[in-house]
Structures are given as structure tokens and as C-alpha cells.
Design a protein around this motif. Sequence first.
Motif, PDB file in Angstrom:
ATOM      1  N   ALA A 202       0.832  -1.208   0.000  1.00 62.56           N
ATOM      2  CA  ALA A 202       0.000   0.000   0.000  1.00 62.56           C
ATOM      3  C   ALA A 202       0.864   1.254   0.000  1.00 62.56           C
ATOM      4  CB  ALA A 202      -0.932  -0.016   1.207  1.00 62.56           C
ATOM      5  N   GLN A 203       1.947   1.244   0.789  1.00 61.77           N
ATOM      6  CA  GLN A 203       2.834   2.409   0.806  1.00 61.77           C
ATOM      7  C   GLN A 203       3.539   2.592  -0.530  1.00 61.77           C
ATOM      8  OE1 GLN A 203       5.229   1.198   4.144  1.00 61.77           O
ATOM      9  NE2 GLN A 203       4.103   2.493   5.593  1.00 61.77           N
ATOM     10  N   LEU A 204       3.949   1.495  -1.115  1.00 59.75           N
ATOM     11  CA  LEU A 204       4.658   1.590  -2.389  1.00 59.75           C
ATOM     12  C   LEU A 204       3.747   2.091  -3.500  1.00 59.75           C
ATOM     13  CD1 LEU A 204       7.458   1.084  -3.582  1.00 59.75           C
ATOM     14  CD2 LEU A 204       6.718  -1.215  -4.182  1.00 59.75           C
ATOM     15  N   SER A 205       2.450   1.826  -3.400  1.00 58.32           N
ATOM     16  CA  SER A 205       1.520   2.280  -4.442  1.00 58.32           C
ATOM     17  C   SER A 205       1.391   3.798  -4.482  1.00 58.32           C
ATOM     18  CB  SER A 205       0.141   1.647  -4.226  1.00 58.32           C
ATOM     19  OG  SER A 205      -0.442   2.107  -3.011  1.00 58.32           O
ATOM     20  N   THR A 206       1.776   4.494  -3.402  1.00 58.73           N
ATOM     21  CA  THR A 206       1.708   5.957  -3.407  1.00 58.73           C
ATOM     22  C   THR A 206       2.892   6.588  -4.127  1.00 58.73           C
ATOM     23  OG1 THR A 206       2.886   6.152  -1.289  1.00 58.73           O
ATOM     24  CG2 THR A 206       0.487   5.879  -1.203  1.00 58.73           C
ATOM     25  N   ILE A 207       3.926   5.794  -4.425  1.00 61.40           N
ATOM     26  CA  ILE A 207       5.097   6.307  -5.145  1.00 61.40           C
ATOM     27  C   ILE A 207       4.804   6.157  -6.637  1.00 61.40           C
ATOM     28  CG2 ILE A 207       7.591   6.159  -5.421  1.00 61.40           C
ATOM     29  CD1 ILE A 207       6.660   6.945  -2.629  1.00 61.40           C
ATOM     30  N   VAL A 208       4.217   7.188  -7.209  1.00 58.09           N
ATOM     31  CA  VAL A 208       3.791   7.105  -8.611  1.00 58.09           C
ATOM     32  C   VAL A 208       4.916   7.470  -9.576  1.00 58.09           C
ATOM     33  CG1 VAL A 208       1.369   7.506  -8.070  1.00 58.09           C
ATOM     34  CG2 VAL A 208       2.871   9.461  -8.481  1.00 58.09           C
ATOM     35  N   GLU A 209       5.962   8.106  -9.084  1.00 57.29           N
ATOM     36  CA  GLU A 209       7.089   8.473  -9.947  1.00 57.29           C
ATOM     37  C   GLU A 209       8.066   7.303  -9.922  1.00 57.29           C
ATOM     38  OE1 GLU A 209       9.668   9.614 -12.298  1.00 57.29           O
ATOM     39  OE2 GLU A 209      10.593   9.587 -10.320  1.00 57.29           O
ATOM     40  N   ARG A 210       7.987   6.450 -10.953  1.00 59.84           N
ATOM     41  CA  ARG A 210       8.700   5.177 -10.964  1.00 59.84           C
ATOM     42  C   ARG A 210       9.430   4.989 -12.299  1.00 59.84           C
ATOM     43  NH1 ARG A 210       4.633   0.561  -9.894  1.00 59.84           N
ATOM     44  NH2 ARG A 210       3.649   1.487 -11.729  1.00 59.84           N
ATOM     45  N   PRO A 211      10.380   4.046 -12.346  1.00 62.10           N
ATOM     46  CA  PRO A 211      11.098   3.813 -13.616  1.00 62.10           C
ATOM     47  C   PRO A 211      10.191   3.377 -14.756  1.00 62.10           C
ATOM     48  CG  PRO A 211      12.252   2.775 -11.773  1.00 62.10           C
ATOM     49  CD  PRO A 211      10.936   3.259 -11.235  1.00 62.10           C
ATOM     50  N   GLU A 212       9.060   2.740 -14.427  1.00 58.71           N
ATOM     51  CA  GLU A 212       8.151   2.300 -15.486  1.00 58.71           C
ATOM     52  C   GLU A 212       7.641   3.451 -16.338  1.00 58.71           C
ATOM     53  OE1 GLU A 212       7.984  -0.913 -12.365  1.00 58.71           O
ATOM     54  OE2 GLU A 212       8.201   1.253 -12.443  1.00 58.71           O
ATOM     55  N   ARG A 213       7.739   4.661 -15.839  1.00 61.20           N
ATOM     56  CA  ARG A 213       7.304   5.824 -16.620  1.00 61.20           C
ATOM     57  C   ARG A 213       8.109   5.941 -17.920  1.00 61.20           C
ATOM     58  NH1 ARG A 213       8.397  10.680 -14.473  1.00 61.20           N
ATOM     59  NH2 ARG A 213       6.708  11.606 -15.702  1.00 61.20           N
ATOM     60  N   ILE A 214       9.411   5.701 -17.831  1.00 57.75           N
ATOM     61  CA  ILE A 214      10.247   5.798 -19.030  1.00 57.75           C
ATOM     62  C   ILE A 214       9.878   4.698 -20.011  1.00 57.75           C
ATOM     63  CG2 ILE A 214      12.602   5.739 -19.908  1.00 57.75           C
ATOM     64  CD1 ILE A 214      12.002   8.248 -18.407  1.00 57.75           C
ATOM     65  N   ARG A 215       9.601   3.503 -19.517  1.00 59.23           N
ATOM     66  CA  ARG A 215       9.213   2.411 -20.415  1.00 59.23           C
ATOM     67  C   ARG A 215       7.937   2.765 -21.172  1.00 59.23           C
ATOM     68  NH1 ARG A 215      11.361  -2.815 -19.079  1.00 59.23           N
ATOM     69  NH2 ARG A 215       9.456  -3.691 -19.982  1.00 59.23           N
ATOM     70  N   ALA A 216       6.939   3.332 -20.482  1.00 62.16           N
ATOM     71  CA  ALA A 216       5.695   3.720 -21.150  1.00 62.16           C
ATOM     72  C   ALA A 216       5.942   4.825 -22.174  1.00 62.16           C
ATOM     73  CB  ALA A 216       4.665   4.165 -20.111  1.00 62.16           C
ATOM     74  N   CYS A 217       6.826   5.761 -21.843  1.00 61.64           N
ATOM     75  CA  CYS A 217       7.154   6.830 -22.796  1.00 61.64           C
ATOM     76  C   CYS A 217       7.853   6.271 -24.032  1.00 61.64           C
ATOM     77  CB  CYS A 217       8.044   7.873 -22.125  1.00 61.64           C
ATOM     78  SG  CYS A 217       7.213   8.902 -20.897  1.00 61.64           S
ATOM     79  N   VAL A 218       8.726   5.287 -23.830  1.00 59.81           N
ATOM     80  CA  VAL A 218       9.443   4.699 -24.967  1.00 59.81           C
ATOM     81  C   VAL A 218       8.463   4.015 -25.915  1.00 59.81           C
ATOM     82  CG1 VAL A 218      11.087   2.892 -25.614  1.00 59.81           C
ATOM     83  CG2 VAL A 218      11.639   4.477 -23.772  1.00 59.81           C
ATOM     84  N   VAL A 219       7.424   3.396 -25.371  1.00 64.11           N
ATOM     85  CA  VAL A 219       6.400   2.799 -26.232  1.00 64.11           C
ATOM     86  C   VAL A 219       5.721   3.892 -27.058  1.00 64.11           C
ATOM     87  CG1 VAL A 219       4.240   1.514 -26.270  1.00 64.11           C
ATOM     88  CG2 VAL A 219       6.052   0.847 -24.688  1.00 64.11           C
ATOM     89  N   GLY A 220       5.440   5.030 -26.437  1.00 61.77           N
ATOM     90  CA  GLY A 220       4.859   6.152 -27.180  1.00 61.77           C
ATOM     91  C   GLY A 220       5.804   6.689 -28.238  1.00 61.77           C
ATOM     92  N   ILE A 221       7.097   6.762 -27.929  1.00 60.58           N
ATOM     93  CA  ILE A 221       8.091   7.201 -28.910  1.00 60.58           C
ATOM     94  C   ILE A 221       8.122   6.241 -30.096  1.00 60.58           C
ATOM     95  CG2 ILE A 221      10.569   7.500 -29.282  1.00 60.58           C
ATOM     96  CD1 ILE A 221      10.724   8.430 -26.321  1.00 60.58           C
ATOM     97  N   ALA A 222       8.107   4.940 -29.797  1.00 59.53           N
ATOM     98  CA  ALA A 222       8.138   3.948 -30.871  1.00 59.53           C
ATOM     99  C   ALA A 222       6.891   4.036 -31.737  1.00 59.53           C
ATOM    100  CB  ALA A 222       8.272   2.548 -30.272  1.00 59.53           C
ATOM    101  N   ALA A 223       5.722   4.206 -31.111  1.00 56.63           N
ATOM    102  CA  ALA A 223       4.487   4.330 -31.884  1.00 56.63           C
ATOM    103  C   ALA A 223       4.518   5.567 -32.770  1.00 56.63           C
ATOM    104  CB  ALA A 223       3.284   4.367 -30.943  1.00 56.63           C
ATOM    105  N   ALA A 224       5.052   6.670 -32.244  1.00 59.72           N
ATOM    106  CA  ALA A 224       5.151   7.890 -33.050  1.00 59.72           C
ATOM    107  C   ALA A 224       6.086   7.692 -34.231  1.00 59.72           C
ATOM    108  CB  ALA A 224       5.636   9.050 -32.174  1.00 59.72           C
ATOM    109  N   TYR A 225       7.193   7.001 -34.007  1.00 54.97           N
ATOM    110  CA  TYR A 225       8.142   6.774 -35.101  1.00 54.97           C
ATOM    111  C   TYR A 225       7.521   5.904 -36.193  1.00 54.97           C
ATOM    112  CZ  TYR A 225      12.612   5.896 -37.400  1.00 54.97           C
ATOM    113  OH  TYR A 225      13.622   5.831 -38.323  1.00 54.97           O
ATOM    114  N   VAL A 226       6.797   4.866 -35.789  1.00 57.14           N
ATOM    115  CA  VAL A 226       6.180   3.969 -36.765  1.00 57.14           C
ATOM    116  C   VAL A 226       5.089   4.693 -37.544  1.00 57.14           C
ATOM    117  CG1 VAL A 226       4.721   1.922 -36.960  1.00 57.14           C
ATOM    118  CG2 VAL A 226       6.762   1.859 -35.532  1.00 57.14           C
ATOM    119  N   ARG A 227       4.279   5.460 -36.853  1.00 52.85           N
ATOM    120  CA  ARG A 227       3.176   6.167 -37.514  1.00 52.85           C
ATOM    121  C   ARG A 227       3.685   7.282 -38.427  1.00 52.85           C
ATOM    122  NH1 ARG A 227      -1.521   3.383 -37.753  1.00 52.85           N
ATOM    123  NH2 ARG A 227      -2.498   3.022 -35.721  1.00 52.85           N
ATOM    124  N   LEU A 228       4.508   8.168 -37.868  1.00 50.23           N
ATOM    125  CA  LEU A 228       4.984   9.299 -38.655  1.00 50.23           C
ATOM    126  C   LEU A 228       5.942   8.862 -39.756  1.00 50.23           C
ATOM    127  CD1 LEU A 228       5.652  11.827 -35.757  1.00 50.23           C
ATOM    128  CD2 LEU A 228       3.811  11.956 -37.429  1.00 50.23           C
TER     129      LEU A 228
END
Length: 765
Positions: A202-228
Motif C-alpha cells: 500500500a505504501q509503495l503504491s503511493t510512489i507514482v514516480e517510478r522507472p516504469e514511466r520511461i518504459r511507457a514513454c518509450v512505447v509512445g516514442i516507438a508508436a510515433a516513429y512507426v506512424r509518422l
Amino acid sequence: MDPSRSQDDPPPRFIDNPNNNAMNQPDPSDFDIADSLNRMSLANAAAIPLPTSPSLLSPNDVSSRPIPVNQQPAPRRTPSSSSLRDERRKSIPALQKRQSTASLRSVSVTNGPSSPLADSSRRSSANFAGSPTSAASPAMLPPRLAFAPPEPQGPTAASIAAEHFQKEVDLHHAVDLGSKTVVVIHDACYGHRFSRPRTTRAQLSTIVERPERIRACVVGIAAAYVRLGRRHAGELFAPHPQLDLHLLPPPPFQIRKSSRSLPLTDEAVTSVHGNLWMTELKGMCDLAESRLALTGKELVRNRTQENDGLASSGPELHSGDLYLCSESQNAFQGALGGVCDGLDLVLGPGPTTRAFVCIRPPGHHCSADFPSGFCWINNVHVGISYAATQHGLTHAAILDFDLHHGDGSQDIAWDHNRKAWFASRKSSPYEKTPIGYYSLHDINSYPCEDGNPDKVRNASVCVDGAHGQSIWNVHLDTWGTEPEFWKLYKTKYAVLINKARTFLRNHTKRLTENPTGPPPKAAIFISAGFDASEWEGAGMQRHRVNVPTEFYAKFTADVVRMSEEEGLGVDGRVISVLEGGYSDRALTSGVLSHIAGLGNASADTPPSRMPSLAATLTKETMKPSQSEYDIDWWSPQHLEELEALVAPPIKTRDKSAPTFLNSTRSFSAKVVTPTWERKNFGSYPGLEPSLPPLPDVGWATAAHELSKVLIPEDRQTMSCKPEDLNAAASRQRLERQVALDGGVMNPAIIPPPLQPLLTINGNFA
């Protein structure tokens, strides 16, 4: 068949060896083998003598016995599988035809979802190559086919995309591809993780600033590259093994993985945050690991002797939204290095004029000497300081569309502008650089959520030109339909762009009219937070103000167009730095939309550079317009399609585990896979099948495979799990207990999760 040989006599063995005449003689030991086979307990075959299988004889058996007088060696010939099959049918009329139903099923059909399942307890010996009753053994086949290697599996859409994008990313790192936009990623940013022992789920769930944020952004970067970049099926540059990367036009943006590290004590950093605070932060980072191990509390500020006490060197740090670990300093310095790399490309002599720097932790809540809101260093302001010192930047505008007010960025800009108003000629370039700050945020969210009057007042300030300040804040409103939102955008939110335009124009005019001053060189910085997204979590969006995903593309494209206007001194220079955004979908869709507005214009490249594509390329396909994006790219169904590949549903059981429903190794070895390109692996005359077409690479598959290329596999990129933190706490507690016991460890008290860490001598590994 030789007429001198009786029907009951076993046939002679034929071996394809012209250099050894002895091997062409039948082996008398065949009679012993046949006799032993006759005694085998096979159903309905007890009285039937079994002929000798040629595959059971070896060359060493040929000359061991004399040849009977009544049998002469038959003329040498090379048997075919059909002739041998006919002989076997004549010699075994009943036995060979009595195959079990299980073996018939396993040989005749593939083990698909609708096929009957083979009974593993009743497999016929005919399923095994080289068995006495096998219909075809290696010795019965022509020599060239007897030991043929298994045919290779054909390529899949994922394998085609993975190979293509690995080569393309390698090319991005090797040469300048002439793109106007660059995306910068830094792998060190994964290392900043919440690592306090004894942390509950429960305490760890309050830490929303996590390394997984970069992974999700990289997926968005990849999708943008493929689309554009049109790198998917149905588009001009879909991945294909024969696609020559050197014939492609410049990509929609260049991807750069930075490894640069800017020390916390660098002048560009201390000009913003001061020497004392940066020295203290560096010391806290150096001691974070040992403090976590000893006390579990790493946020301990330096102590100073004031009033005969141990007063802290500054206000107490909030442990709910600030944390440190052993890799935090590397992440901070790597994030700053990524910003500097992006600025070198945008402000340098090359064609790049726009950049998106994908880094963490964020920075816009950090003031000059106090971190907060997960922010330890103000990345954007350090970037402005670096640009002024290294590239002659004369003025800069910050546009912040994070859900939360950038109180730290505004405080630094206000204090900096107050000093710059009275700066002398001898002041450093950064000290004379005016900074405008323009923010769109929710007034009810952090840092104003508790109603602090100073925070609310600062988040509502609108000053344009007075006392050298240009600060403008706009609050997000609720909306019901998208037409309502776009009306708000046009009448209220776009005011920020107009205010930034006025600020840039006024200072450019001032510098132009000063003959002794530096020439105007301005840039626009975007604090790109995606926590106002319609896909952000309910906890972050509890005040029910958000923006549609297209907002990020529209707002960014409007900023890019404004940056290219005459008289602003910007010349198209836009640097975007990641701030907030915490749910995976909000980040992936927001980054995709943001880059669609930032980087969909390619450099002019005439089709003559691509002779193989010249017939299909036109200037329209080579140079998309600034507003060329499709809102369907981030539609719910397309986001779900991508998420199904990136984060597939959790399986209830491991289907790869051996069960009675799985095929056996012998069956799998018999299944013949379709040949996709036999010419690459050798072919056999008369056996060449028709070549099936290569599979199409859909956009989601292409984006997923590109993201896998960009996300490192040689380091940890995920958060610490609660069980990991609890195990670390147990280990630390045991180590302290062992130290109290004189270094003697009792294995009986070691919990199971820590037992693998023990070495032979009883100590921890």
C-alpha cells in the motif's frame, strides 16, 4: 527378388558404398537379429518371422560370418524407398498395417486445437525413426536425404520488425540523418528507485514516480516513429528484409541514446541551485545506500551548529514524495546530460531544431534550494543556464502544460528575472537572460490542494512586462463535449502561446536595437507533463479536469508554428523535457500525440536520392505537412491493440509446462514446417515448394518491437517490489544479529527467501 532365395530367407542388405566390396555382402548375423525379432511379443505376430530391417545392420557386422553356399550376393543396386516399401509389404502382410489409432492420429494430422489428441501411453513404435516397423528409416532414403537438416522456421512479423528496427536504430546512433527533430533517451534514468526497506504494498503504491514511466514513454516514442515514419504494413516504408535503409528519406525524428553525465557541481547546475545545496545533495546521494541499510532513512540533511544545537541545514525533506537510492545521483546527472545533448543538437550548426528529452525524475516543482513533488533538480532551468553559457542563448520562454503548477520553475524564473533586470555588462550570460514562464494547470491539485494561500496565489499570478517579469497562469476547466473543450482551448488556453510570443518579440526587438549587445538567440522550452490526460488514473484526476489526447498534438504544433515566425529570434528552436504523467496509457498516448505535433516535418530530400523508390515517391510523400497526424492513432481500440502486445494479460496457468495435451518431442520432430525460402538453405531437386509471401508487419507489432530495441536488457528498468524490500530488511536485520553474536550464523533462523543468498561458509553472498 532373387529366385534362388527362398521366401522365408531374409533379404540381403544393400549399402551404398562402391569402394568396399565386402560391405556389399549380406551379413550372416542377420539371422540372429531376425531370430530375436521373431521372439518379440508383438500382437498377432508371434508366429510370423520378422524380416531383417536394413537399418539395423552396421558395416562391422558384414564380414563376421561366412556366406551360405545356397545364397549368392545379388548384383549391387541402390534401393529406392518405394522398392523397399514394396518388398516390406510382401514380407509383412499383416504386421505393418496394424498401426494403433494413436499413431495414425499423430502422423496424419497436426496437433491443432481441433485435432484428436495422441494418447502418450499408447504410441506405436512406428512413430520412431529407425524402429523395426518404421515405414521409412534414414537408411531407406537416398543418401542426400538421409541426414538432411531440419528446415528453418519462416520469419514472423515480429522477427522482421525486430531485425529491421535494430539496424535502423544502429544507423541513428552512427550518423546524422538530417532530421529536424531528435528524441533523446538516457538509460541511467531507470536507476532512481524507491528502495526503503519494510515498505508495504500500500505504501509503495503511493510512489507514482517510478522507472516504469520511461518504459511507457518509450512505447509512445516507438508508436510515433512507426506512424509518422510510415514503418508499418500498408505504408511506403514498411519493414522488409530487402529494404535498403540508406535509400530511405530522413526519418520523422532521430533517436539518440545519450550516455552523457553532467556533474551536480557543474557551473550550469550551481548557477541555478547554488553550490551549498548541490554539495549537500551529492553527499546525501553518496550516503543513501548505507543509510538505507542501517536505518531505512536516507533523507537526512547536513547538520550545522547553530544556537548550541544540531540544527538542520534547511527545511525537512518530505519523505512521501522524495526518495534516494544508490543510483539516484547517476540518474540526476544522466537526466541533465540528456538535456545538454538535446540542446547541443538544437542550438548547434546542424539541421535539428526540435527535441524531446525523455528523462526522469521531473523537475518543475524543485526551487533553487528545495526539492519537492518527486523533483530534485529543475532540469529545464539548468538547460537554460547551459544554453546561455555554451550557446549564447539570450532569452527563453517556458510553456508548462503539466496538470500541476510548476511552482519551482516559477519561483526560479521570478527571482532570476528580478536579478537580470539589474544585471550589469560584467554579469555572466545566464545572469542577463530573461525567462518567461507560462503554465496551464489545475488550481485544485498539488501543490495547491490543501489551500495554502501562498501556493494558490503564486499559481494564479499573471504579470506581463512589469518589473522585468513575464509570468502567466491559466487554470484548467471542466468540459462535457470535445467542441466545448476546443472552444476553451481557443479562447482561454491558447492565450499562453500569445503571451510567450509577445515576450519573445519584445526582447528580440530590444537586443536588435542595441548595437553593442549580443545578437538575439532565443528558444522555447516545454515542460511536458501528461498527467492532465484523459487516460490518467482516477487518483490523479480526482478533480475531474483533463484534456483530450489530441490537445498535446495541437498545442505542440501551434508552439512549433509560433517558433518559426519572424521577429521572435527563435528560428524554430523548441526543446521539450518530460515532467509528469503516471499511468502507462496517459504517457504512451500523450507522448505519441506530443511527438506527432513536434516532429512530423521531414527535411527536404529529393526523390533522386532513391532510385529504387523514385517511381513512387513524390514531394508530398517526402515532406508531410506540419499538421499531418491522425487522431485515430490514439483511439481506444488502437491503444488496446498496442497494450495487448506490450503488457499481455496474465495467464492463469503456465501453458508451456508439460501436460498430456502437449505434443512429445518425437511428434514435434516429425512436423514439417512450411519452407519460406529454401534457396537460402539449399534445395533438393524436385522438392522445391512454392514460396509463401512474407507476413505483413502491423503498426502495433512494429511499435512493440522498436520499443524492445530501445528499452535496455542489461539493467534493471522496473521498480523494487514489496517482497524485495522486505527481503532486504530481513537480510539487514539478520546481518546485525550475526554481528551481535560474534559473527556466527544459525542457519535455522534464516527465512526461505534469504536462504539462496547463503554461501558455503554460512555467510551472505
